[in-house]
Scaffold this motif. Structure first.
Motif, PDB file in Angstrom:
ATOM      1  N   SER A  61       0.830  -1.206   0.000  1.00  0.00           N
ATOM      2  CA  SER A  61       0.000   0.000   0.000  1.00  0.00           C
ATOM      3  C   SER A  61       0.864   1.255   0.000  1.00  0.00           C
ATOM      4  O   SER A  61       0.640   2.176  -0.776  1.00  0.00           O
ATOM      5  N   ARG A  86      -7.560   1.996  -4.363  1.00  0.00           N
ATOM      6  CA  ARG A  86      -7.219   0.991  -3.359  1.00  0.00           C
ATOM      7  C   ARG A  86      -8.478   0.561  -2.597  1.00  0.00           C
ATOM      8  O   ARG A  86      -8.718  -0.621  -2.371  1.00  0.00           O
ATOM      9  N   THR A 106     -10.225  -3.057  -2.746  1.00  0.00           N
ATOM     10  CA  THR A 106     -10.429  -3.805  -1.515  1.00  0.00           C
ATOM     11  C   THR A 106     -11.879  -4.246  -1.380  1.00  0.00           C
ATOM     12  O   THR A 106     -12.161  -5.411  -1.060  1.00  0.00           O
TER      13      THR A 106
END
Length: 183
Positions: free
Chosen positions: A38, A65, A69
């Motif tokens: 990340s 991100r 997810t």
């Protein structure tokens, strides 16, 4: 990405006999890999942006991100619950355990299971999770290959200060002097 792939391989070997300490080590490796990836991706995205666009780039990277997810968790949860329901019906249902139509067991039924059936239940859960980690391994390897394709850009030690396109102070000064000249 290497640590991520290794952690996924280790998790794919876990089963009912895996000790708690070993499972914690696997989880730590997986979490560390996620955190490192990340940060690395976020840093790479910001480093390629001009000072003017750095906020938009960071926000876009964060959005992607979070979206990845959310979609990933949903996708893998669907796989896991599907495998779990099938496994419960195939392995415990044939042993006479009353499994709901949706493929679930009530806590009361689980509490009444014999030791061999509880071990079988744990195996069903382990097998359901194992499929997820089998799917994660190639994703991690694709990420590793993609990291080698990224353009090698030296990290900026500092960003050059960006001059604003329009200065509101100057505009106000111009308006004030123009108003005085007309009076």
């Amino acid at each position: 990405m290497v640590v991520f792939a290794v952690a996924a391989v280790l998790f794919s070997t876990a089963g009912p006999s895996t000790g708690v300490l070993l499972a914690v080590v696997y989880m730590l490796l997986f979490g560390i890999a996620g955190g490192l990836n990340s940060q690395a991706l976020s840093l790479a995205a910001r480093n390629t942006a001009s000072m003017r666009d750095i906020g938009a780039v960071q926000d876009t990277a964060t959005l992607m991100r979070q979206l990845g997810t959310a979609l990933g968790v949903s996708f893998f949860a669907a796989i896991m619950t599907s495998r779990l329901g099938t496994g419960l019906h195939d392995r415990l249902g044939k042993s006479g355990v009353n499994i709901d139509k949706d493929g679930s067991l009530s806590p009361e039924i689980v509490g009444k299971l014999s030791a061999p059936l509880r071990l079988e239940l744990a195996s069903v859960y382990a097998d359901s999770f194992r499929v997820i980690f089998y799917a994660v391994i190639p994703i991690a390897l694709i990420g590793l290959v993609a990291s080698f394709v990224l353009k090698d850009i030296k990290l900026a030690s500092r960003h050059a200060s960006a001059e604003p396109e329009t200065s509101y102070v100057d505009e106000g000064a111009d308006l004030g002097s123009a108003a005085r000249g007309n009076s």
